[in-house]
Design an enzyme around this catalytic site. Structure first.
Site, PDB file in Angstrom:
ATOM      1  CD  GLU A  80       2.374 -10.970  -0.640  1.00  0.00           C
ATOM      2  OE1 GLU A  80       2.045  -9.976  -1.830  1.00  0.00           O
ATOM      3  OE2 GLU A  80       1.251 -11.120   0.151  1.00  0.00           O
ATOM      4  CD  GLN A 123       1.914  -7.650   4.131  1.00  0.00           C
ATOM      5  OE1 GLN A 123       3.142  -7.214   4.531  1.00  0.00           O
ATOM      6  NE2 GLN A 123       0.761  -7.680   4.539  1.00  0.00           N
ATOM      7  CG  ASP A 132      -2.344  -8.160   5.071  1.00  0.00           C
ATOM      8  OD1 ASP A 132      -1.309  -8.217   4.293  1.00  0.00           O
ATOM      9  OD2 ASP A 132      -3.674  -8.042   4.666  1.00  0.00           O
ATOM     10  NE  ARG A 150      -3.796  -2.031   2.451  1.00  0.00           N
ATOM     11  CZ  ARG A 150      -3.900  -3.667   2.345  1.00  0.00           C
ATOM     12  NH1 ARG A 150      -2.944  -4.215   2.214  1.00  0.00           N
ATOM     13  NH2 ARG A 150      -5.035  -4.091   1.457  1.00  0.00           N
ATOM     14  CG  HIS A 193      -0.218 -11.558  -4.237  1.00  0.00           C
ATOM     15  ND1 HIS A 193      -1.273 -12.482  -3.219  1.00  0.00           N
ATOM     16  CD2 HIS A 193       0.060 -10.841  -3.807  1.00  0.00           C
ATOM     17  CE1 HIS A 193      -0.980 -11.369  -2.807  1.00  0.00           C
ATOM     18  NE2 HIS A 193      -0.984  -9.795  -2.267  1.00  0.00           N
ATOM     19  CB  SER A 194       2.345 -17.331  -5.177  1.00  0.00           C
ATOM     20  OG  SER A 194       2.788 -17.623  -6.456  1.00  0.00           O
ATOM     21  CE1 TYR A 195      -4.222 -15.351  -1.057  1.00  0.00           C
ATOM     22  CE2 TYR A 195      -3.577 -14.576  -3.229  1.00  0.00           C
ATOM     23  CZ  TYR A 195      -4.173 -14.242  -1.677  1.00  0.00           C
ATOM     24  OH  TYR A 195      -4.883 -12.664  -2.505  1.00  0.00           O
ATOM     25  CG  HIS A 230      -1.324  -5.445  -4.863  1.00  0.00           C
ATOM     26  ND1 HIS A 230       0.544  -5.755  -4.001  1.00  0.00           N
ATOM     27  CD2 HIS A 230      -2.057  -6.155  -3.908  1.00  0.00           C
ATOM     28  CE1 HIS A 230       0.035  -6.735  -2.163  1.00  0.00           C
ATOM     29  NE2 HIS A 230      -1.062  -6.991  -2.826  1.00  0.00           N
TER      30      HIS A 230
END
Length: 376
Positions: free
Chosen positions: A338, A311, A271, A105, A205-207, A130
């Site tokens: 991340e 992150q 987060d 952000r 940004h993979s989950y 992002h």
């Protein structure tokens, strides 16, 4: 190890399905999708070494799948993703995407460089998230190089234009996905300002769900993060500018712990940016960042990197999203790890700078190592 027939068939089916829906989904994805379709050619690319494979696309330089065996030899896809490629258009979940020009952000969607104010697209309330509404995850990347063989890799490139989403100056960006060995792959990102100073902070940004995507939550995974402090946030997840020790708080993952153990004590779920510890091991700033394991599958993932922050996000905004193969992604159905510069660094002089000027090169390296936990 040789690739099993079932794994080969599943990967082939995935690629065929993605290709089949690509024309329809992107073509019917609204006016914006049709405009984007004319700017590039959609492609899907598999990198493979034995039973370990991954599929990426040049739309958003996105990772679509990462497949590897569990302790019984069963091969699963361990990253979350959509069923149809069209769902990635205007996506706000960022499944597998390469995000930028500035990940995380920017408070108020504004910043100043050399007394010159810049205003970026606000896509997260009053803030920029992002890179804005059409960040790097929402554009076609070009294939710069693709190499097959024992250690396959692909390099995508993108020229971000001056003023894109409000950011100053043109920026040349490269990202390389490479299988480096048995059950390991790296992500290498470069960016070079062409003319004006600009902030740069890219992230992958993979989950992750090591049990297999769509198989419950990650709250019982074991997570270890090599960090003694976090950058706490205030309203709207904007850092306060402080650096706070994790000792004695729910944010302490210095020893392995399940995210579900204390998540109820963290408003909204995890987060937050971790301030990474550890000495570099290669002279280039690379160190071990985190270790994740999952008992049912026996899978273990190590993350190494060269950035100052990480992150950690526990999929707090997942809400029954429809995924690949009919999977449904429930809240906390995946986690993101991340590596990054600190969020909102443009407003915090005490944070590592993320402003790069002509002649400077931004570099960001990540290495994922997968293994199986020894039998007890």
């Amino acid at each position: 190890m040789a690739m099993s027939r079932s794994a080969t068939a599943e990967t082939t089916t995935l690629l065929m399905c993605l290709l089949a829906v690509a024309v329809v989904s992107l073509g019917l994805g609204g006016a914006e999708a049709r405009r984007q379709q004319g700017k590039g050619t959609l492609g899907f690319y598999e990198l493979r070494r034995g039973e370990f494979s991954m599929v990426v696309t040049n739309w958003g330089a996105t990772i679509l799948s990462v497949r590897l065996p569990d302790k019984t030899g069963h091969i699963d896809d361990v990253v979350l993703g959509y069923k149809k490629i069209g769902s990635y258009v205007n996506d706000t979940t960022y499944f597998g995407a390469l995000v930028g020009r500035v990940a995380n952000r920017i408070a108020g969607g504004r910043f100043t460089i050399k007394n010159h104010p810049y205003h970026t697209y606000k896509n997260d309330g009053n803030n920029t998230l992002h890179g804005g509404h059409r960040g790097f995850n929402q554009v076609f990347w070009s294939v710069r190089e693709r190499v097959t063989g024992e250690f396959p890799y692909i390099t995508f490139s993108y020229r971000s234009y001056d003023g894109e989403q409000g950011f100053p100056g043109a920026l040349d960006v490269l990202v390389t996905y490479k299988i480096d060995g048995d059950y390991s792959y790296s992500v290498t990102m470069y960016a070079r300002p062409v003319d004006k100073p600009t902030p740069v902070n890219l992230a992958q940004h993979s989950y992750w769900n090591l049990r297999g995507h769509g198989r419950g939550t990650i709250l019982d995974h074991s997570v270890q993060i090599f960090a003694s402090a976090v950058t706490p946030v205030g309203a709207h997840l904007i850092p306060t500018g402080a650096v706070t020790p994790v000792a004695g708080t729910p944010y302490d993952f210095r020893t392995p712990a399940a995210p579900g153990a204390h998540i109820a004590e963290v408003e909204g779920g995890y987060d937050i940016n971790y301030v990474l510890d550890g000495a570099e091991v290669d002279g280039q700033g690379v160190r071990k960042v985190a270790v994740v394991s999952e008992a049912t599958s026996g899978r273990v993932m190590e993350l190494w990197g060269d950035q100052p922050g990480l992150q950690f996000y526990t999929g707090n905004f997942l809400k029954g999203d429809e995924g690949k193969g009919g999977a449904v992604y429930v809240k906390h159905g995946g986690m993101c790890l991340e590596t990054q510069d600190y969020p909102d660094a443009v407003h915090n002089a005490k944070f590592p700078t993320e402003i790069y000027r002509k002649g400077q090169v931004y570099k960001h390296y990540m290495l994922y190592k997968f293994s199986l936990a020894p039998n007890k």
